[in-house]
Design a protein around this motif. Sequence first.
Motif, PDB file in Angstrom:
ATOM      1  N   VAL A 105       0.880  -1.290  -0.129  1.00 46.78           N
ATOM      2  CA  VAL A 105      -0.085   0.076  -0.041  1.00 46.78           C
ATOM      3  C   VAL A 105       0.886   1.141   0.067  1.00 46.78           C
ATOM      4  O   VAL A 105       0.610   2.391  -0.815  1.00 46.78           O
ATOM      5  N   GLU A 106       1.778   1.438   0.722  1.00 51.16           N
ATOM      6  CA  GLU A 106       2.759   2.422   1.091  1.00 51.16           C
ATOM      7  C   GLU A 106       3.820   2.546   0.213  1.00 51.16           C
ATOM      8  O   GLU A 106       4.016   3.904  -0.026  1.00 51.16           O
ATOM      9  N   ASN A 107       4.558   1.732  -0.266  1.00 53.60           N
ATOM     10  CA  ASN A 107       5.655   1.709  -0.810  1.00 53.60           C
ATOM     11  C   ASN A 107       5.490   1.472  -2.281  1.00 53.60           C
ATOM     12  O   ASN A 107       4.372   0.875  -2.661  1.00 53.60           O
ATOM     13  N   LEU A 116       2.822   0.828 -14.581  1.00 55.66           N
ATOM     14  CA  LEU A 116       1.528   1.379 -14.356  1.00 55.66           C
ATOM     15  C   LEU A 116       0.989   2.474 -15.210  1.00 55.66           C
ATOM     16  O   LEU A 116       0.129   2.339 -15.775  1.00 55.66           O
ATOM     17  N   CYS A 117       1.855   3.380 -15.259  1.00 56.35           N
ATOM     18  CA  CYS A 117       1.616   4.558 -16.189  1.00 56.35           C
ATOM     19  C   CYS A 117       1.418   4.118 -17.618  1.00 56.35           C
ATOM     20  O   CYS A 117       0.453   4.629 -18.340  1.00 56.35           O
ATOM     21  N   PHE A 118       2.308   3.172 -18.037  1.00 59.99           N
ATOM     22  CA  PHE A 118       2.326   2.757 -19.406  1.00 59.99           C
ATOM     23  C   PHE A 118       1.247   2.091 -19.647  1.00 59.99           C
ATOM     24  O   PHE A 118       0.393   2.064 -20.785  1.00 59.99           O
ATOM     25  N   SER A 119       0.775   1.076 -18.594  1.00 58.85           N
ATOM     26  CA  SER A 119      -0.347   0.489 -18.809  1.00 58.85           C
ATOM     27  C   SER A 119      -1.935   1.522 -18.860  1.00 58.85           C
ATOM     28  O   SER A 119      -2.713   1.286 -19.802  1.00 58.85           O
ATOM     29  N   CYS A 120      -1.844   2.543 -18.070  1.00 56.16           N
ATOM     30  CA  CYS A 120      -2.893   3.605 -18.205  1.00 56.16           C
ATOM     31  C   CYS A 120      -2.937   4.199 -19.526  1.00 56.16           C
ATOM     32  O   CYS A 120      -4.296   4.301 -20.052  1.00 56.16           O
ATOM     33  N   LEU A 156      -6.159   7.615 -10.037  1.00 58.16           N
ATOM     34  CA  LEU A 156      -6.124   7.976  -8.653  1.00 58.16           C
ATOM     35  C   LEU A 156      -4.851   7.379  -7.913  1.00 58.16           C
ATOM     36  O   LEU A 156      -4.300   8.448  -6.794  1.00 58.16           O
ATOM     37  N   ALA A 157      -4.673   6.433  -8.033  1.00 55.63           N
ATOM     38  CA  ALA A 157      -3.468   5.702  -7.359  1.00 55.63           C
ATOM     39  C   ALA A 157      -2.142   6.496  -7.595  1.00 55.63           C
ATOM     40  O   ALA A 157      -1.110   6.675  -6.996  1.00 55.63           O
ATOM     41  N   LEU A 158      -2.202   6.793  -9.018  1.00 55.66           N
ATOM     42  CA  LEU A 158      -0.799   7.494  -9.515  1.00 55.66           C
ATOM     43  C   LEU A 158      -0.743   8.672  -8.844  1.00 55.66           C
ATOM     44  O   LEU A 158       0.512   9.412  -8.557  1.00 55.66           O
ATOM     45  N   TYR A 159      -1.902   9.516  -8.752  1.00 60.41           N
ATOM     46  CA  TYR A 159      -1.817  10.831  -8.287  1.00 60.41           C
ATOM     47  C   TYR A 159      -1.500  10.954  -6.945  1.00 60.41           C
ATOM     48  O   TYR A 159      -0.663  11.778  -6.286  1.00 60.41           O
ATOM     49  N   ARG A 160      -2.140   9.816  -6.004  1.00 61.66           N
ATOM     50  CA  ARG A 160      -1.545   9.924  -4.789  1.00 61.66           C
ATOM     51  C   ARG A 160      -0.259   9.001  -4.377  1.00 61.66           C
ATOM     52  O   ARG A 160      -0.056   9.084  -2.972  1.00 61.66           O
ATOM     53  N   ILE A 164       0.405   1.310  -5.307  1.00 62.67           N
ATOM     54  CA  ILE A 164       0.969   0.997  -6.748  1.00 62.67           C
ATOM     55  C   ILE A 164       1.181  -0.495  -6.787  1.00 62.67           C
ATOM     56  O   ILE A 164       1.056  -0.864  -8.040  1.00 62.67           O
ATOM     57  N   ASN A 165       2.073  -1.090  -5.759  1.00 64.10           N
ATOM     58  CA  ASN A 165       2.455  -2.445  -5.860  1.00 64.10           C
ATOM     59  C   ASN A 165       1.109  -3.524  -6.075  1.00 64.10           C
ATOM     60  O   ASN A 165       0.997  -4.578  -6.641  1.00 64.10           O
ATOM     61  N   TYR A 166      -0.195  -3.054  -5.248  1.00 62.86           N
ATOM     62  CA  TYR A 166      -1.302  -3.891  -5.316  1.00 62.86           C
ATOM     63  C   TYR A 166      -1.689  -3.841  -6.878  1.00 62.86           C
ATOM     64  O   TYR A 166      -2.080  -5.044  -7.234  1.00 62.86           O
TER      65      TYR A 166
END
Length: 257
Positions: A105-107, A116-120, A156-160, A164-166
């Motif tokens: 969650v945190e790391n 994750l950005c690329f898949s987005c 939203l996950a990328l913004y905050r 990311i790992n999940y």
Amino acid sequence: MARAASGQNITGAVFLATLLLWMVSVLFMIVINKRGKLLSVVGGFCFYQFANWVIRSWVSKDPLLVNTCVSLLHSSITSASVIFILVNELIRTGSHKMFEHSELVENTWPWAYPALCFSCGYFAYDQLDMLHYRLYSGWIPSILVHHLLLLVCFTLALYRNVTINYLILTLICETAFCLSAHEKSEKDGWYSRRKKQEGEGRMGTQLDHLHCSKACLTYSHYNQAYHRFLEVRKGCGVASGIVWDGRDEFAQHFPGY
């Protein structure tokens, strides 16, 4: 029919509007909030759009075929990226820590954020491609809803910069897509249609060859044979992907010619 077309137009307009709002949001974060890491989203969108152009220019102009090929490309790249990230983290920290809740969650694992950005970026490209060529049906197409939810969740996950790992772990399902896409396309997608067209083309080629041979068919016999050939095509399996090949096979079905 008119109501269905009108409903599809409304659906397309709604999802296009949400996609445009998403694009404005990403650009705002990059330009105004100086979130340079999000440029990988734009990079992913441009990369898959370029892949679309290459396939459309050199392979086929069939929208469904092009979309399927780009989807396979994305699933292959994503699967390889996820495996690389997991193996790298396993070597770096060991399995006892990498799957702890706080770690997920945190790391953020190395390379997880840009992956994750690329898949987005791909999901945004695919949404736009399906809207442009209307590769969907119904008032609330599940594939468009799926992409919209993924875009909202991922960004939203990328913004905050959390979970990311999940979300990287959820991309493991792209490996399953690699294995099932060929079977699905062969069953009810572009592959069957392509085989059908190829079979019809072969039929015309064989008839042309017979018509020009020494045992020449008359023009009326040629047309008669051609129409009979098309009539039995479905019964002989060409529509399901069997390609006609050779004069001998033609002679078996039409011994009089």
